[in-house]
Design a protein around this motif. Structure first.
Motif, mmCIF file in Angstrom:
data_model
loop_
_atom_site.group_PDB
_atom_site.id
_atom_site.type_symbol
_atom_site.label_atom_id
_atom_site.label_comp_id
_atom_site.label_asym_id
_atom_site.label_seq_id
_atom_site.Cartn_x
_atom_site.Cartn_y
_atom_site.Cartn_z
ATOM 1 N N THR A 1 -4.421 -1.449 6.417
ATOM 2 C CA THR A 1 -3.803 -0.147 6.193
ATOM 3 C C THR A 1 -4.280 0.317 4.834
ATOM 4 N N ARG A 2 -4.825 1.551 4.766
ATOM 5 C CA ARG A 2 -5.463 1.984 3.523
ATOM 6 C C ARG A 2 -5.426 3.492 3.349
ATOM 7 N N LEU B 1 -3.326 7.774 4.356
ATOM 8 C CA LEU B 1 -2.876 6.441 4.745
ATOM 9 C C LEU B 1 -3.135 6.256 6.233
ATOM 10 N N THR B 2 -3.915 5.234 6.555
ATOM 11 C CA THR B 2 -4.359 5.012 7.924
ATOM 12 C C THR B 2 -4.272 3.532 8.258
ATOM 13 N N GLU B 3 -3.702 3.225 9.423
ATOM 14 C CA GLU B 3 -3.733 1.855 9.944
ATOM 15 C C GLU B 3 -5.017 1.715 10.727
ATOM 16 N N GLU B 4 -5.968 0.971 10.174
ATOM 17 C CA GLU B 4 -7.282 0.838 10.789
ATOM 18 C C GLU B 4 -7.273 -0.231 11.873
ATOM 19 N N GLY C 1 -5.851 -0.678 -0.201
ATOM 20 C CA GLY C 1 -5.401 -1.142 1.100
ATOM 21 C C GLY C 1 -4.669 -2.468 1.046
ATOM 22 N N HIS D 1 -3.886 -5.896 4.004
ATOM 23 C CA HIS D 1 -4.059 -6.431 5.351
ATOM 24 C C HIS D 1 -2.733 -6.319 6.082
ATOM 25 N N THR D 2 -2.796 -5.852 7.339
ATOM 26 C CA THR D 2 -1.550 -5.633 8.089
ATOM 27 C C THR D 2 -1.454 -6.603 9.250
ATOM 28 N N VAL E 1 0.826 -1.209 0.000
ATOM 29 C CA VAL E 1 0.000 0.000 0.000
ATOM 30 C C VAL E 1 0.864 1.266 0.000
ATOM 31 N N HIS E 2 2.069 1.196 0.541
ATOM 32 C CA HIS E 2 2.959 2.359 0.560
ATOM 33 C C HIS E 2 3.408 2.706 -0.865
#
Length: 114
Positions: free
Chosen positions: A96-97, A88-91, A111, A113-114, A70-71
């Motif tokens: 992360t999206r 960019l947000t870690e939900e 996004g 999956h983290t 995603v980066h």
């Protein structure tokens, strides 16, 4: 960067009604349910999201595209001059999206999956 999955997002008024409708018509099962978004799908990888209002973003995305980096996707979006409408947000639900708006006005959720 590799695209891993693409899922259409339908904004609905009543999530329970939409889920039941699509389960009945398509014969799919509920794969994920966060209350505000439900992913329906089959055993072959076909999926559809129905959602009321995104839990953390200012707008609902039209489509979700999951990638392996995603980066890198964000770097490409910035280089392209895309309007970033959700940073960019870690939900908290393990994704992360970021969202960008394309030239046609559609909002794309990118996004991983983290």
């Amino acid at each position: 960067m590799r695209v891993e999955r693409i899922v259409a997002n339908l904004t609905v008024e009543t999530i329970e009604t939409a889920v039941e409708e699509h389960r009945t018509v398509l014969g799919w099962s509920v794969l994920m349910d966060h209350g505000w978004i439900v992913t329906l799908g089959d055993g072959e990888g076909h999926q559809l999201n129905v959602m009321t209002r995104d839990a953390s973003a200012p707008v609902n995305p039209d489509v979700s595209i999951f990638v392996d980096d995603v980066h890198e996707a964000l770097r490409r979006a910035n280089r392209a001059g895309a309007e970033i409408v959700h940073p960019l947000t870690e939900e908290p639900w393990g994704v992360t999206r970021f969202f960008y708006r394309d030239s046609g006005g559609r909002v794309i959720n990118v996004g991983m999956h983290t």
